[in-house]
Motif scaffolding. Structure first.
Motif, short mmCIF file in Angstrom:
data_model
loop_
_atom_site.label_atom_id
_atom_site.label_comp_id
_atom_site.label_asym_id
_atom_site.label_seq_id
_atom_site.Cartn_x
_atom_site.Cartn_y
_atom_site.Cartn_z
N THR A 1 6.47 -25.50 -82.26
CA THR A 1 6.70 -26.35 -83.43
C THR A 1 7.85 -27.30 -83.13
O THR A 1 8.59 -27.13 -82.16
N LEU A 2 8.02 -28.29 -83.99
CA LEU A 2 9.08 -29.28 -83.81
C LEU A 2 10.46 -28.63 -83.78
O LEU A 2 11.35 -29.10 -83.07
N ASP A 3 10.63 -27.53 -84.49
CA ASP A 3 11.92 -26.85 -84.50
C ASP A 3 12.04 -25.79 -83.41
O ASP A 3 12.94 -24.96 -83.42
N GLY A 4 11.13 -25.82 -82.42
CA GLY A 4 11.28 -25.01 -81.22
C GLY A 4 10.75 -23.60 -81.24
O GLY A 4 11.06 -22.81 -80.37
N PHE A 5 9.91 -23.27 -82.22
CA PHE A 5 9.36 -21.92 -82.29
C PHE A 5 7.99 -21.86 -81.63
O PHE A 5 7.18 -22.79 -81.75
N SER B 1 0.96 -21.08 -85.66
CA SER B 1 1.64 -22.16 -86.39
C SER B 1 1.17 -23.55 -85.98
O SER B 1 1.45 -24.51 -86.66
N VAL C 1 4.19 -30.05 -78.54
CA VAL C 1 5.00 -29.98 -79.75
C VAL C 1 4.15 -30.43 -80.93
O VAL C 1 3.65 -31.56 -80.96
N ILE D 1 7.40 -27.92 -88.92
CA ILE D 1 8.67 -27.21 -88.92
C ILE D 1 8.38 -25.82 -89.47
O ILE D 1 8.07 -25.67 -90.65
N GLY E 1 10.42 -23.08 -89.41
CA GLY E 1 11.55 -22.45 -90.09
C GLY E 1 11.99 -21.12 -89.50
O GLY E 1 13.13 -20.72 -89.65
N SER E 2 11.08 -20.44 -88.82
CA SER E 2 11.44 -19.18 -88.18
C SER E 2 10.37 -18.83 -87.16
O SER E 2 9.29 -19.40 -87.16
N VAL F 1 11.91 -18.21 -80.56
CA VAL F 1 12.45 -19.40 -79.90
C VAL F 1 12.16 -19.28 -78.40
O VAL F 1 12.48 -18.27 -77.79
N GLU G 1 15.55 -19.25 -76.05
CA GLU G 1 16.65 -18.63 -76.77
C GLU G 1 17.72 -18.02 -75.86
O GLU G 1 18.89 -18.07 -76.16
#
Length: 184
Positions: free
Chosen positions: A11-15, A20, A140, A144, A146-147, A150, A153
């Protein structure tokens, strides 16, 4: 010498989470084509068990030709699974790794043949730390989450990458192709 390629959706937020992303026809076709260029795909237990879903599509095809094509492609791709808990696999094109990840990958890398794709977050992380990834293909998605998990990480040192290419999809997802700078 084979290339070891980390190929994963995020995802855009790196998950990293296979549930997703946007699983549209264009992305399914891209990954089906990608798997056809592989001599092997490496999976950890969790991702491997998620991918077993595609066996059900083989048994009972969907109305989506791209999903069916992906199921055929993944079924035909040799899979090496790294697991401490699985004792045997019943997918004909899958086998359990008999050595540790780095030893297995170093041997695969030395052989002549097509690319080897690393498709599990834990394996990508471990091989990134060991500097055994030749290319990153990060798809990507415009989401987003959100959780979640990662991807990078636990990386403790800076790794410089060189962007070598991009690919855009109609759904807004973008694949970023990176090569580690230490590879020149």
């Amino acid at each position: 010498m084979r290339k070891i390629i980390a190929a994963i959706n995020m995802t855009l937020d790196g998950f990293c989470d296979h549930t997703s992303g946007i699983a549209d026809k264009e992305i399914h076709q891209h990954y089906a084509d990608l798997l056809r260029t592989a001599d092997a795909a490496l999976y950890g237990r969790i991702t491997y068990q998620l991918m077993e879903y595609w066996r059900t599509v083989l048994e009972k095809p969907t109305d989506d030709p791209e999903m069916n094509d992906f199921a055929i492609a993944i079924d035909g791709t040799p899979k090496i699974v790294f697991s401490r808990t699985l004792k045997n696999l019943d997918w004909k094109s899958a086998k359990l790794a008999t050595r540790d990840l780095n030893s297995e990958v170093l041997e695969l890398k030395q052989q002549v043949g097509k690319n080897v794709f690393v498709c599990s977050p834990s394996l990508i992380l471990a091989l990134t730390k060991a500097k055994l990834i030749d290319e990153f293909q990060l798809c990507v998605h415009p989401i987003i989450a959100g959780s979640g998990l990662v991807l990078f990480e636990d990386i403790k040192e800076k790794i410089n990458l060189h962007l070598t290419d991009t690919k855009r999809f109609g759904c807004g997802a973008v694949i970023l192709y990176y090569k580690p700078k230490h590879l020149g």
